[in-house]
Design an enzyme around this catalytic site. Structure first.
Site, PDB file in Angstrom:
ATOM      1  N   PHE A 205     -18.864  15.621 -25.711  1.00 17.80           N
ATOM      2  CA  PHE A 205     -18.477  14.795 -26.856  1.00 17.80           C
ATOM      3  C   PHE A 205     -18.390  13.314 -26.501  1.00 17.80           C
ATOM      4  O   PHE A 205     -18.573  12.458 -27.359  1.00 17.80           O
ATOM      5  CB  PHE A 205     -17.130  15.265 -27.434  1.00 17.80           C
ATOM      6  CG  PHE A 205     -16.034  15.327 -26.416  1.00 17.80           C
ATOM      7  CD1 PHE A 205     -15.877  16.438 -25.609  1.00 17.80           C
ATOM      8  CD2 PHE A 205     -15.171  14.256 -26.250  1.00 17.80           C
ATOM      9  CE1 PHE A 205     -14.872  16.484 -24.655  1.00 17.80           C
ATOM     10  CE2 PHE A 205     -14.157  14.297 -25.303  1.00 17.80           C
ATOM     11  CZ  PHE A 205     -14.024  15.409 -24.496  1.00 17.80           C
TER      12      PHE A 205
ATOM     13  N   ASP B 193       1.888  20.851 -19.945  1.00 19.51           N
ATOM     14  CA  ASP B 193       1.199  19.595 -20.237  1.00 19.51           C
ATOM     15  C   ASP B 193       2.189  18.771 -21.055  1.00 19.51           C
ATOM     16  O   ASP B 193       2.378  19.007 -22.246  1.00 19.51           O
ATOM     17  CB  ASP B 193      -0.085  19.866 -21.018  1.00 19.51           C
ATOM     18  CG  ASP B 193      -0.876  18.591 -21.274  1.00 19.51           C
ATOM     19  OD1 ASP B 193      -0.265  17.505 -21.273  1.00 19.51           O
ATOM     20  OD2 ASP B 193      -2.099  18.673 -21.482  1.00 19.51           O
TER      21      ASP B 193
ATOM     22  N   LYS C   3       0.073   8.280 -23.158  1.00 20.06           N
ATOM     23  CA  LYS C   3       0.527   8.628 -24.509  1.00 20.06           C
ATOM     24  C   LYS C   3       2.026   8.334 -24.629  1.00 20.06           C
ATOM     25  O   LYS C   3       2.430   7.184 -24.699  1.00 20.06           O
ATOM     26  CB  LYS C   3       0.213  10.096 -24.803  1.00 20.06           C
ATOM     27  CG  LYS C   3      -1.248  10.366 -25.162  1.00 20.06           C
ATOM     28  CD  LYS C   3      -2.120  10.495 -23.976  1.00 20.06           C
ATOM     29  CE  LYS C   3      -3.449  11.153 -24.286  1.00 20.06           C
ATOM     30  NZ  LYS C   3      -4.302  11.223 -23.075  1.00 20.06           N
TER      31      LYS C   3
ATOM     32  N   ARG D 213     -13.332  16.447 -33.277  1.00 18.35           N
ATOM     33  CA  ARG D 213     -12.617  17.501 -32.545  1.00 18.35           C
ATOM     34  C   ARG D 213     -13.039  18.820 -33.172  1.00 18.35           C
ATOM     35  O   ARG D 213     -12.312  19.466 -33.902  1.00 18.35           O
ATOM     36  CB  ARG D 213     -11.091  17.339 -32.640  1.00 18.35           C
ATOM     37  CG  ARG D 213     -10.542  16.133 -31.909  1.00 18.35           C
ATOM     38  CD  ARG D 213     -10.296  16.322 -30.415  1.00 18.35           C
ATOM     39  NE  ARG D 213     -11.414  16.055 -29.557  1.00 18.35           N
ATOM     40  CZ  ARG D 213     -11.285  15.596 -28.297  1.00 18.35           C
ATOM     41  NH1 ARG D 213     -10.113  15.280 -27.790  1.00 18.35           N
ATOM     42  NH2 ARG D 213     -12.336  15.449 -27.540  1.00 18.35           N
TER      43      ARG D 213
ATOM     44  N   PHE E 293      -7.275  22.230 -24.064  1.00 24.17           N
ATOM     45  CA  PHE E 293      -7.628  20.818 -24.205  1.00 24.17           C
ATOM     46  C   PHE E 293      -8.853  20.577 -23.319  1.00 24.17           C
ATOM     47  O   PHE E 293      -8.988  21.187 -22.257  1.00 24.17           O
ATOM     48  CB  PHE E 293      -6.482  19.864 -23.842  1.00 24.17           C
ATOM     49  CG  PHE E 293      -6.888  18.439 -24.079  1.00 24.17           C
ATOM     50  CD1 PHE E 293      -7.035  17.975 -25.369  1.00 24.17           C
ATOM     51  CD2 PHE E 293      -7.210  17.598 -23.027  1.00 24.17           C
ATOM     52  CE1 PHE E 293      -7.502  16.687 -25.612  1.00 24.17           C
ATOM     53  CE2 PHE E 293      -7.669  16.302 -23.266  1.00 24.17           C
ATOM     54  CZ  PHE E 293      -7.814  15.848 -24.558  1.00 24.17           C
ATOM     55  N   THR E 294      -9.719  19.664 -23.756  1.00 24.62           N
ATOM     56  CA  THR E 294     -11.041  19.483 -23.125  1.00 24.62           C
ATOM     57  C   THR E 294     -10.962  19.320 -21.598  1.00 24.62           C
ATOM     58  O   THR E 294     -11.522  20.123 -20.853  1.00 24.62           O
ATOM     59  CB  THR E 294     -11.738  18.263 -23.749  1.00 24.62           C
ATOM     60  OG1 THR E 294     -10.837  17.141 -23.694  1.00 24.62           O
ATOM     61  CG2 THR E 294     -12.111  18.524 -25.201  1.00 24.62           C
TER      62      THR E 294
ATOM     63  N   TYR F   3       0.842  -1.205   0.000  1.00 21.19           N
ATOM     64  CA  TYR F   3       0.000   0.000   0.000  1.00 21.19           C
ATOM     65  C   TYR F   3       0.874   1.251   0.000  1.00 21.19           C
ATOM     66  O   TYR F   3       0.579   2.229  -0.679  1.00 21.19           O
ATOM     67  CB  TYR F   3      -0.947   0.013   1.205  1.00 21.19           C
ATOM     68  CG  TYR F   3      -1.944   1.141   1.107  1.00 21.19           C
ATOM     69  CD1 TYR F   3      -3.144   0.952   0.430  1.00 21.19           C
ATOM     70  CD2 TYR F   3      -1.670   2.398   1.649  1.00 21.19           C
ATOM     71  CE1 TYR F   3      -4.052   1.997   0.283  1.00 21.19           C
ATOM     72  CE2 TYR F   3      -2.570   3.435   1.515  1.00 21.19           C
ATOM     73  CZ  TYR F   3      -3.759   3.232   0.830  1.00 21.19           C
ATOM     74  OH  TYR F   3      -4.644   4.271   0.691  1.00 21.19           O
TER      75      TYR F   3
HETATM   76  N1  F0G Z   1      -3.673  16.648 -21.939  1.00 22.64           N
HETATM   77  C1  F0G Z   1      -3.682  16.307 -23.243  1.00 22.64           C
HETATM   78  C2  F0G Z   1      -2.921  17.130 -24.229  1.00 22.64           C
HETATM   79  C3  F0G Z   1      -4.396  15.175 -23.645  1.00 22.64           C
HETATM   80  O1  F0G Z   1      -4.391  14.849 -24.933  1.00 22.64           O
HETATM   81  C4  F0G Z   1      -5.111  14.428 -22.680  1.00 22.64           C
HETATM   82  C5  F0G Z   1      -5.894  13.266 -23.085  1.00 22.64           C
HETATM   83  C6  F0G Z   1      -5.076  14.838 -21.351  1.00 22.64           C
HETATM   84  C7  F0G Z   1      -4.343  15.950 -21.025  1.00 22.64           C
HETATM   85  C8  F0G Z   1      -5.848  14.103 -20.274  1.00 22.64           C
HETATM   86  O2  F0G Z   1      -5.237  12.922 -19.965  1.00 22.64           O
HETATM   87  O3  F0G Z   1      -6.871  11.168 -20.708  1.00 22.64           O
HETATM   88  O4  F0G Z   1      -4.956  10.609 -19.212  1.00 22.64           O
HETATM   89  O5  F0G Z   1      -6.868  11.914 -18.364  1.00 22.64           O
HETATM   90  N2  F0G Z   1      -6.175  13.025 -24.259  1.00 22.64           N
HETATM   91  C9  F0G Z   1      -6.852  11.870 -24.784  1.00 22.64           C
HETATM   92  C10 F0G Z   1      -6.982  12.014 -26.260  1.00 22.64           C
HETATM   93  C11 F0G Z   1      -8.120  11.545 -24.098  1.00 22.64           C
HETATM   94  O6  F0G Z   1      -7.631  11.149 -26.855  1.00 22.64           O
HETATM   95  O7  F0G Z   1      -6.437  12.949 -26.853  1.00 22.64           O
HETATM   96  P1  F0G Z   1      -6.037  11.582 -19.537  1.00 22.64           P
END
Ligand code: F0G
Length: 470
Positions: free
Chosen positions: A462, A228, A271, A395, A137-138, A85
């Site tokens: 989305f 990021d 990624k 997108r 970013f979303t 843990y």
């Molecule tokens: N920042 C970027 C630039 C991203 O592309 C993503 C995720 C995140 C943050 C968030 O990270 O998914 O691990 O919580 N992008 C995915 C995509 C979902 O399909 O581009 P996460």
């Protein structure tokens, strides 16, 4: 250098190709279901590729997130999980790897990128603060807004133009930064949200010169820079390829230097870091780390696992080192370019220059007859799936969501459909199939009528919105 390695033996056949720096040891069968079944599956999913079953998909280009193939070494690491843990030895491997390659001091593991976005946003944003960034970013912007921040796009104008050939379309416009400081005051700006390769702009990189200038600007105004780092390996490749003085530096050296101009980073390890799940936050300030550690135990898990199993952290520590390898990054970006070139040769409109992780079809030019309110990129993703079982992602206007103040749709300049290439997963033959299917739907584009939204969730719509054919 990896860039010249393939050319050292002369050019007697007129061409010298590059190839992936790995061979395949295990395979996962995939199949294409019938046209009729695809039509049914698309309708049942409300024409939203996020709502589809993966078994109904033939080639899955929904995302490069968590979809990488792990190496034999990473799988061996999985067997070395220390599932204690607290204080798992895998955490210390992970900490060492991040410190070594990214150079930050304090490391906090999280379950994935948005976990880290949540921690950093809550730790440093006060209600009413402004967060400038190189395009949104979303999930990043939503966490900034949920913490009371107001996101301001300060990316250079060229980023919003899908065919502008600027080599670093992810750059921050320092005049826009200055204008924001003049308007709201530097004390209302806790940090700049800087993304390495800008996902929503088409995977476009930031130059080393730009981050250096930004550092100077921020030092003058007492503003921090948080990065990021999700696709910083790919960003480093573009610096190596395009920026003077970096051709002989390794991706690892470029990455380390770039990060040195920032105060910390959040990471979706799904990624660049080549794992199926995981993330981390890394900062250089003890007080920010302490706040984030206070919160990580509430939302993620103890500060030495943050929602990951010990084995996941081990695979991640190994993936960090594998992912930064020059040959790996070069072959990854070149595969994306291979697909881009096939499409461009057929005159199919895509975002140029081709970025690091995906091809972005320009749905505005693809379906010139469809207004944005008929969701051209959502439509394109649906048509592509029905044609060949290839899954892509919207997108555009759906991803952009609604303005929190007015409640209206945001109408982004870029209306794109993303074909995201997982790392180390598909071959060039798969890319050929994808390109040919896009050509087929492009040839009948005028018959396509668009979609209407029939269900809209409150957050990140989305992911779960549903549509019907017009
Ligand atoms: N920042 C970027 C630039 C991203 O592309 C993503 C995720 C995140 C943050 C968030 O990270 O998914 O691990 O919580 N992008 C995915 C995509 C979902 O399909 O581009 P996460």
């Amino acid at each position: 250098m990896s860039n010249t390695k393939y050319q050292t033996m002369g050019q007697q056949f007129g061409r010298r190709s590059w190839a992936e720096p790995w061979k395949i040891k295990m395979v996962e069968p995939i199949r294409m279901i019938s046209h009729e079944e695809r039509q049914k599956a698309a309708a049942e999913a409300g024409y939203n590729t996020f709502l589809m079953r993966s078994e109904d998909v033939y080639i899955d280009l929904l995302t490069d997130s968590g979809t990488s193939a792990m190496s034999d070494r990473q799988w061996a690491g999985i067997m070395m999980g220390d599932e204690a843990y607290a204080g798992s030895r895998n955490f210390y491997h992970l900490e060492e790897a991040i410190q070594k390659y990214y150079g930050y001091k304090y490391i906090i593991p999280t379950h994935q990128g948005r976990g880290a976005e949540h921690l950093i946003s809550q730790a440093v944003i006060q209600k009413g603060d402004y967060i400038p960034g190189n395009m949104y970013f979303t999930t990043t912007r939503l966490h900034q807004e949920l913490a009371g921040g107001i996101f301001v796009d300060v990316i250079i104008d060229e980023a919003h133009d899908p065919i502008h050939q600027h080599p670093f379309k992810g750059n921050i416009d320092l005049d826009k930064m200055q204008a924001l400081v003049n308007k709201v005051g530097a004390d209302k700006i806790p940090y700049v949200s800087l993304a390495g390769t800008v996902n929503m702009a088409g995977g476009q990189p930031v130059s080393m010169a730009n981050v250096k200038e930004l550092r100077e600007f921020c030092d003058r105004h007492g503003i921090r820079i948080y990065l990021d780092a999700t696709r910083m390996y790919e960003n480093s490749f573009f610096i190596q390829e395009r920026e003077e003085g970096y051709a002989d530096k390794s991706i690892a050296e470029i990455l380390f230097e770039f990060c040195s101009y920032t105060d910390g980073a959040w990471m979706s390890a799904k990624k660049d870091n080549l794992v199926n799940i995981g993330g981390w936050l890394a900062v250089n300030q003890a007080d920010v780390a302490e706040k984030a550690r206070n919160m990580v135990v509430v939302y993620e898990g103890l500060h030495t696992y943050g929602g990951m199993a010990g084995r996941d952290m081990e695979a991640l520590a190994i993936g960090i080192a594998e992912g930064v390898d020059d040959d790996h990054v070069a072959s990854r970006v070149r595969q994306v370019r291979y697909l881009g070139k096939l499409l461009m040769d057929w005159g199919i409109p895509i975002v140029e220059p081709v970025g690091g992780h995906a091809i972005f079809l320009d749905a505005k030019r693809f379906y010139e007859h469809l207004p944005q309110d008929l969701f051209p990129s959502q439509t394109l993703a649906a048509e592509l799936y029905i044609d060949s079982g290839v899954r892509s992602m919207e997108r555009g206007i759906v991803s952009a969501g609604r303005d929190p103040k007015t409640g209206d749709h945001r109408h982004p300049a870029l209306e794109l459909t993303r074909l995201t290439i997982p790392r180390r997963v598909y071959t060039q033959a798969h890319m050929d199939v994808v390109a040919e299917s896009i050509k087929a739907i492009y040839d009948v584009r005028e018959q396509t009528k668009g979609l209407k939204m029939v269900f809209e969730p409150e957050y990140l719509r989305f992911f779960q919105a549903r549509f019907e054919k017009v």
